[in-house]
Design an enzyme around this catalytic site. Sequence first.
Site, PDB file in Angstrom:
ATOM      1  N   HIS A   1       5.654   7.685  11.215  1.00  0.00           N
ATOM      2  CA  HIS A   1       4.828   7.066  12.247  1.00  0.00           C
ATOM      3  C   HIS A   1       4.954   7.879  13.531  1.00  0.00           C
ATOM      4  O   HIS A   1       6.069   8.212  13.954  1.00  0.00           O
ATOM      5  CB  HIS A   1       5.258   5.617  12.497  1.00  0.00           C
ATOM      6  CG  HIS A   1       4.921   4.689  11.383  1.00  0.00           C
ATOM      7  ND1 HIS A   1       5.705   4.570  10.256  1.00  0.00           N
ATOM      8  CD2 HIS A   1       3.868   3.843  11.202  1.00  0.00           C
ATOM      9  CE1 HIS A   1       5.158   3.677   9.433  1.00  0.00           C
ATOM     10  NE2 HIS A   1       4.042   3.223   9.984  1.00  0.00           N
TER      11      HIS A   1
ATOM     12  N   HIS B   1      -6.359  -3.312  11.285  1.00  0.00           N
ATOM     13  CA  HIS B   1      -5.052  -3.396  10.628  1.00  0.00           C
ATOM     14  C   HIS B   1      -4.780  -4.776  10.019  1.00  0.00           C
ATOM     15  O   HIS B   1      -3.698  -5.348  10.171  1.00  0.00           O
ATOM     16  CB  HIS B   1      -3.942  -3.036  11.637  1.00  0.00           C
ATOM     17  CG  HIS B   1      -2.723  -2.439  11.015  1.00  0.00           C
ATOM     18  ND1 HIS B   1      -1.568  -3.156  10.799  1.00  0.00           N
ATOM     19  CD2 HIS B   1      -2.465  -1.194  10.567  1.00  0.00           C
ATOM     20  CE1 HIS B   1      -0.650  -2.385  10.254  1.00  0.00           C
ATOM     21  NE2 HIS B   1      -1.170  -1.172  10.105  1.00  0.00           N
TER      22      HIS B   1
ATOM     23  N   ASP C   1       1.003   7.667  10.100  1.00  0.00           N
ATOM     24  CA  ASP C   1       0.220   6.483  10.456  1.00  0.00           C
ATOM     25  C   ASP C   1       0.096   6.416  11.972  1.00  0.00           C
ATOM     26  O   ASP C   1       1.101   6.522  12.691  1.00  0.00           O
ATOM     27  CB  ASP C   1       0.878   5.206   9.925  1.00  0.00           C
ATOM     28  CG  ASP C   1       0.639   5.010   8.438  1.00  0.00           C
ATOM     29  OD1 ASP C   1       0.023   5.892   7.802  1.00  0.00           O
ATOM     30  OD2 ASP C   1       1.093   3.974   7.907  1.00  0.00           O
TER      31      ASP C   1
ATOM     32  N   HIS D   1      -7.145   3.871   8.230  1.00  0.00           N
ATOM     33  CA  HIS D   1      -6.066   2.879   8.237  1.00  0.00           C
ATOM     34  C   HIS D   1      -6.616   1.499   8.606  1.00  0.00           C
ATOM     35  O   HIS D   1      -5.846   0.614   8.987  1.00  0.00           O
ATOM     36  CB  HIS D   1      -4.983   3.300   9.219  1.00  0.00           C
ATOM     37  CG  HIS D   1      -3.642   2.674   8.976  1.00  0.00           C
ATOM     38  ND1 HIS D   1      -3.167   2.361   7.714  1.00  0.00           N
ATOM     39  CD2 HIS D   1      -2.649   2.306   9.846  1.00  0.00           C
ATOM     40  CE1 HIS D   1      -1.969   1.831   7.814  1.00  0.00           C
ATOM     41  NE2 HIS D   1      -1.631   1.771   9.099  1.00  0.00           N
TER      42      HIS D   1
END
Length: 259
Positions: A224, A130, A75, A126
């Site tokens: 991440h 967010h 991510d 993504h």
Amino acid sequence: MKRIAIATLLLAGMLAAVPAQAAAAGDGAYHFGFKKSKNGSRPSIDEEGFKPTVEKHGAIFLGDTTQKELYLTFDNGYENGYTARVLDVLKEKKVPAIFFVTGHYIKDQPELLRRMAAEGHLIGNHSWSHPDMTQISSDKIKDELEKVKADAAQITGRQTMIYLRPPRGIFNDRSLEVSKELGYTSVFWSVAYKDWDTRAQKGADYAYNQVMAQLHPGAVILLHTVSKDNADALGRIIDGARQQGYEFKSLDQLTVKSY
């Protein structure tokens, strides 16, 4: 100061994406969670309450649990200086991955985005800002996803984007349905640990041990790239997994979904 503020906001949004017990929210929403694998056992979402929803929409939780295959997913909400090192390791080890990017990342790091694509990695959606997609309209979900796809395509030249990681790990039946109608497969995970908190990094050994302890056939690994620990441990994780007989594959090669 601006980067610190952005990082703080995005970090707050990541708090839901932890591999803990799933929690039901309003509007039939869930925070994704799972029972961790131990000693190669199969992880589980049997008790979280959302398994039928995930399966109904063909979302990815696990690959083929009869095969020693692993899928690396990252991510990328914002850049913290470690993605280039991650890409270096993936190139050296000849390992494919997918990077789920936000609008901020696309605007802030076009060169890294180009490098991901040029080196054969998948780029996933993504969302632009967010958000909790269970709390916005279906039209807004569409806007969030289409803007990422269009802007990423302009930078990389790739017109196809078919994988989505729901922001914050929050979803419901409607958000999965809308994204599916837009051509996306939602991608969750079956290996994860609290790596996204840049204020609580514990060293490469900790990252290595956390990931290796959870490995299992068909694992979808969430990391991440803001984590220094991950960047430092990634080469060892890849080597250690291969020593156990695992093979790293691209998400495009995942042909069997397990629940």
